[in-house]
Scaffold this motif. Structure first.
Motif, PDB file in Angstrom:
ATOM      1  N   VAL A 164      66.344 152.523  87.573  1.00  9.47           N
ATOM      2  CA  VAL A 164      67.746 152.710  87.192  1.00  9.47           C
ATOM      3  C   VAL A 164      68.667 152.062  88.212  1.00  9.47           C
ATOM      4  O   VAL A 164      69.668 151.455  87.858  1.00  9.47           O
ATOM      5  N   GLU A 165      68.335 152.138  89.489  1.00  2.43           N
ATOM      6  CA  GLU A 165      69.174 151.541  90.523  1.00  2.43           C
ATOM      7  C   GLU A 165      69.204 150.022  90.418  1.00  2.43           C
ATOM      8  O   GLU A 165      70.177 149.393  90.798  1.00  2.43           O
ATOM      9  N   LYS A 166      68.149 149.400  89.912  1.00  2.00           N
ATOM     10  CA  LYS A 166      68.073 147.943  89.814  1.00  2.00           C
ATOM     11  C   LYS A 166      68.666 147.403  88.517  1.00  2.00           C
ATOM     12  O   LYS A 166      68.781 146.204  88.339  1.00  2.00           O
ATOM     13  N   PHE A 167      69.046 148.255  87.572  1.00  2.00           N
ATOM     14  CA  PHE A 167      69.565 147.824  86.273  1.00  2.00           C
ATOM     15  C   PHE A 167      70.936 147.194  86.433  1.00  2.00           C
ATOM     16  O   PHE A 167      71.801 147.716  87.121  1.00  2.00           O
ATOM     17  N   LYS A 168      71.130 146.052  85.795  1.00  2.00           N
ATOM     18  CA  LYS A 168      72.424 145.377  85.805  1.00  2.00           C
ATOM     19  C   LYS A 168      72.804 145.073  84.358  1.00  2.00           C
ATOM     20  O   LYS A 168      72.040 144.433  83.640  1.00  2.00           O
ATOM     21  N   PRO A 169      73.971 145.507  83.919  1.00  7.85           N
ATOM     22  CA  PRO A 169      74.388 145.222  82.537  1.00  7.85           C
ATOM     23  C   PRO A 169      74.447 143.728  82.226  1.00  7.85           C
ATOM     24  O   PRO A 169      74.214 143.325  81.102  1.00  7.85           O
ATOM     25  N   GLU A 170      74.748 142.902  83.219  1.00  2.92           N
ATOM     26  CA  GLU A 170      74.816 141.456  82.982  1.00  2.92           C
ATOM     27  C   GLU A 170      73.455 140.907  82.558  1.00  2.92           C
ATOM     28  O   GLU A 170      73.376 140.025  81.709  1.00  2.92           O
ATOM     29  N   ASP A 171      72.389 141.438  83.149  1.00  7.30           N
ATOM     30  CA  ASP A 171      71.042 140.998  82.774  1.00  7.30           C
ATOM     31  C   ASP A 171      70.724 141.385  81.334  1.00  7.30           C
ATOM     32  O   ASP A 171      70.095 140.622  80.601  1.00  7.30           O
ATOM     33  N   ALA A 172      71.162 142.565  80.919  1.00  9.26           N
ATOM     34  CA  ALA A 172      70.930 143.001  79.543  1.00  9.26           C
ATOM     35  C   ALA A 172      71.681 142.110  78.561  1.00  9.26           C
ATOM     36  O   ALA A 172      71.152 141.768  77.498  1.00  9.26           O
ATOM     37  N   GLU A 173      72.897 141.710  78.908  1.00  8.83           N
ATOM     38  CA  GLU A 173      73.675 140.836  78.035  1.00  8.83           C
ATOM     39  C   GLU A 173      73.015 139.459  77.898  1.00  8.83           C
ATOM     40  O   GLU A 173      72.965 138.894  76.813  1.00  8.83           O
ATOM     41  N   LYS A 174      72.512 138.926  78.995  1.00 11.01           N
ATOM     42  CA  LYS A 174      71.834 137.628  78.946  1.00 11.01           C
ATOM     43  C   LYS A 174      70.588 137.704  78.068  1.00 11.01           C
ATOM     44  O   LYS A 174      70.335 136.822  77.248  1.00 11.01           O
ATOM     45  N   THR A 175      69.807 138.763  78.253  1.00  7.99           N
ATOM     46  CA  THR A 175      68.585 138.919  77.473  1.00  7.99           C
ATOM     47  C   THR A 175      68.904 139.068  75.991  1.00  7.99           C
ATOM     48  O   THR A 175      68.253 138.460  75.138  1.00  7.99           O
ATOM     49  N   ASN A 176      69.908 139.859  75.677  1.00  5.68           N
ATOM     50  CA  ASN A 176      70.304 140.061  74.284  1.00  5.68           C
ATOM     51  C   ASN A 176      70.764 138.742  73.658  1.00  5.68           C
ATOM     52  O   ASN A 176      70.402 138.424  72.522  1.00  5.68           O
ATOM     53  N   GLY A 177      71.527 137.959  74.385  1.00  8.10           N
ATOM     54  CA  GLY A 177      71.991 136.678  73.878  1.00  8.10           C
ATOM     55  C   GLY A 177      70.843 135.706  73.643  1.00  8.10           C
ATOM     56  O   GLY A 177      70.832 134.966  72.653  1.00  8.10           O
ATOM     57  N   ARG A 178      69.871 135.718  74.546  1.00  7.86           N
ATOM     58  CA  ARG A 178      68.720 134.824  74.384  1.00  7.86           C
ATOM     59  C   ARG A 178      67.891 135.195  73.172  1.00  7.86           C
ATOM     60  O   ARG A 178      67.437 134.321  72.427  1.00  7.86           O
ATOM     61  N   TRP A 179      67.679 136.501  72.960  1.00  4.65           N
ATOM     62  CA  TRP A 179      66.927 136.934  71.772  1.00  4.65           C
ATOM     63  C   TRP A 179      67.697 136.612  70.490  1.00  4.65           C
ATOM     64  O   TRP A 179      67.106 136.245  69.471  1.00  4.65           O
ATOM     65  N   ALA A 180      69.024 136.733  70.536  1.00  5.36           N
ATOM     66  CA  ALA A 180      69.833 136.403  69.354  1.00  5.36           C
ATOM     67  C   ALA A 180      69.723 134.915  69.021  1.00  5.36           C
ATOM     68  O   ALA A 180      69.593 134.547  67.848  1.00  5.36           O
ATOM     69  N   MET A 181      69.767 134.065  70.029  1.00  3.86           N
ATOM     70  CA  MET A 181      69.636 132.627  69.791  1.00  3.86           C
ATOM     71  C   MET A 181      68.244 132.282  69.265  1.00  3.86           C
ATOM     72  O   MET A 181      68.102 131.424  68.387  1.00  3.86           O
ATOM     73  N   LEU A 182      67.227 132.954  69.775  1.00  3.46           N
ATOM     74  CA  LEU A 182      65.874 132.736  69.267  1.00  3.46           C
ATOM     75  C   LEU A 182      65.791 133.142  67.791  1.00  3.46           C
ATOM     76  O   LEU A 182      65.160 132.448  66.983  1.00  3.46           O
ATOM     77  N   GLY A 183      66.439 134.231  67.431  1.00  2.00           N
ATOM     78  CA  GLY A 183      66.467 134.662  66.034  1.00  2.00           C
ATOM     79  C   GLY A 183      67.175 133.659  65.137  1.00  2.00           C
ATOM     80  O   GLY A 183      66.742 133.403  64.011  1.00  2.00           O
ATOM     81  N   MET A 184      68.267 133.086  65.636  1.00  2.00           N
ATOM     82  CA  MET A 184      68.986 132.085  64.844  1.00  2.00           C
ATOM     83  C   MET A 184      68.140 130.826  64.642  1.00  2.00           C
ATOM     84  O   MET A 184      68.132 130.245  63.555  1.00  2.00           O
TER      85      MET A 184
END
Length: 54
Positions: A16-36
């Motif tokens: 939990v201490e190492k979690f960064k919301p920016e990393d989650a946003e990048k990962t989500n965007g990459r998966w979305a582009m892969l889906g497209m």
């Protein structure tokens, strides 16, 4: 029994201490582009929006 402190043992608190919301946003965007890309590939091969349904 281990003499390590809970914070040094790699438990849930450290994750939990190492979690960064920016990393989650990048990962989500990459998966979305892969889906497209997959969507465009399926459409170019089958000429159907959802292969097998439409």
């Amino acid at each position: 029994m281990s003499t390590e402190s809970p914070s040094a043992s790699g438990n849930y608190v450290n994750v939990v201490e190492k979690f960064k919301p920016e990393d989650a946003e990048k990962t989500n965007g990459r998966w979305a582009m892969l889906g497209m890309i997959a969507l465009l590939g399926a459409y170019s091969i089958t000429h159907q929006i959802i292969p097998g349904i439409f």
